[in-house]
Design an enzyme around this catalytic site. Structure first.
Site, PDB file in Angstrom:
ATOM      1  N   ASP A  76      87.337 -13.633 108.546  1.00  0.00           N
ATOM      2  CA  ASP A  76      86.630 -14.870 108.239  1.00  0.00           C
ATOM      3  C   ASP A  76      86.934 -15.884 109.339  1.00  0.00           C
ATOM      4  O   ASP A  76      88.045 -16.388 109.442  1.00  0.00           O
ATOM      5  CB  ASP A  76      87.083 -15.411 106.875  1.00  0.00           C
ATOM      6  CG  ASP A  76      86.252 -16.591 106.391  1.00  0.00           C
ATOM      7  OD1 ASP A  76      85.630 -17.264 107.240  1.00  0.00           O
ATOM      8  OD2 ASP A  76      86.232 -16.837 105.176  1.00  0.00           O
ATOM      9  N   HIS A 104      82.896 -14.223 106.276  1.00  0.00           N
ATOM     10  CA  HIS A 104      83.096 -15.337 105.341  1.00  0.00           C
ATOM     11  C   HIS A 104      82.503 -15.111 103.957  1.00  0.00           C
ATOM     12  O   HIS A 104      83.151 -15.393 102.952  1.00  0.00           O
ATOM     13  CB  HIS A 104      82.509 -16.611 105.953  1.00  0.00           C
ATOM     14  CG  HIS A 104      82.721 -17.829 105.108  1.00  0.00           C
ATOM     15  ND1 HIS A 104      83.969 -18.216 104.654  1.00  0.00           N
ATOM     16  CD2 HIS A 104      81.844 -18.751 104.627  1.00  0.00           C
ATOM     17  CE1 HIS A 104      83.855 -19.316 103.938  1.00  0.00           C
ATOM     18  NE2 HIS A 104      82.591 -19.669 103.897  1.00  0.00           N
ATOM     19  N   SER A 149      84.038 -20.886  99.216  1.00  0.00           N
ATOM     20  CA  SER A 149      84.187 -21.767 100.377  1.00  0.00           C
ATOM     21  C   SER A 149      84.462 -23.205  99.938  1.00  0.00           C
ATOM     22  O   SER A 149      85.459 -23.459  99.267  1.00  0.00           O
ATOM     23  CB  SER A 149      82.935 -21.660 101.262  1.00  0.00           C
ATOM     24  OG  SER A 149      83.160 -22.211 102.545  1.00  0.00           O
TER      25      SER A 149
END
Length: 269
Positions: free
Chosen positions: A214, A244, A107
């Site tokens: 996601d 995610h 991320s």
């Protein structure tokens, strides 16, 4: 559960808490870079899999995150965070000179890892980007439209199809559950532009993994950034239905097997 030990690093803006999952004779060093608002303690499962594959694993609570110093989730310049990751890598290499190094970022950590590879890619063996914030990320423009970004909590169900993951995240006192800081959003925007401008990762073997579902870092926006940086040795894995946190998804064993298979392919010898 993998055994770990902690130490501190001197970061660009204060003391950072680092964690190591040791291996007596590692085949490679894995540098983990965590995501926004979380901490490296959430990666014990990942570290255990990597040590089982022969890695010594290192990670650090980034500036303003977890138990490291700094105002909570306040990052004025991600170049400082990249510098801190390099300090962690140098520590790992001092402990295991000559051992190949793999950087794995998730991320926000994927964004940091990509920028790290652009700045310090020399000598890296491989790069793994998990659900990385790259290219175009909608929340930046949406939240910067406000002088003071509103508090829009993350829905824990968007992390994984495993409800236990969201429940643990919501109950974790080291996870930031408040609003974005405006300087951090501005730093995100600046770093995404810098990464795109810096361009290709060249010959560095790179694996991109992403959940098809996601909703926090949508696939389409990231793909724009991936196309700007992808180099000659690039592998992509998109997991149908996954959300995610692919390392914490219901198919987490498949995801980590893809990572270790990729790393095994690119390790020297």
């Amino acid at each position: 559960m993998a055994t770990s030990r902690e130490h501190t690093l001197t970061g660009t803006h204060g003391t950072l808490v680092a964690r190591e999952w040791p291996h007596q004779s590692p085949r490679y060093l894995a540098i983990l870079v965590h995501g926004y608002g979380e901490h490296i303690g959430r990666y014990t499962w990942v570290a255990g899999t990597l040590t089982g594959d022969g890695a010594a694993v290192y990670g650090v609570d980034q500036l303003g995150h977890g138990r490291s110093e700094g105002d909570r989730v306040l990052v004025a310049d991600f170049e400082d965070v990249v510098t801190n990751v390099h300090a962690l890598r140098e520590h790992a290499v001092r402990e295991h000179p000559g051992v190949p190094v793999v950087v794995i970022g998730h991320s926000m950590g994927g964004m940091i890892a990509a920028r790290y590879a652009q700045r310090h890619g020399e000598g890296l063996t491989a790069l793994v980007l998990s659900g990385p914030v790259l290219g175009e990320w909608g929340p930046i423009a949406e939240l910067l439209a406000y002088e003071e970004p509103p508090d829009v909590p993350i829905d824990p169900s968007t992390l994984s199809r495993d409800p236990a993951v969201g429940a643990a995240y919501a109950a974790d006192p080291l996870v930031w559950h408040g609003p974005f800081r405006r300087p951090t959003l501005e730093a995100f925007a600046a770093t995404l532009a810098t990464i795109t401008k810096a361009g290709s990762l060249g010959a560095l073997p790179t694996l991109w993994i992403h959940g098809e579902d996601d909703r926090l870092v949508p696939l389409t926006g990231t793909r724009i950034g991936i196309e700007a940086i992808r180099g000659a040795d690039f592998t992509e894995r998109i997991y149908p239905g996954a959300r995610h946190e692919v390392f914490n998804e219901t198919n987490r064993e498949e995801v980590l097997a893809d990572v270790t298979t990729f790393v095994d392919r690119v390790l020297p010898g």
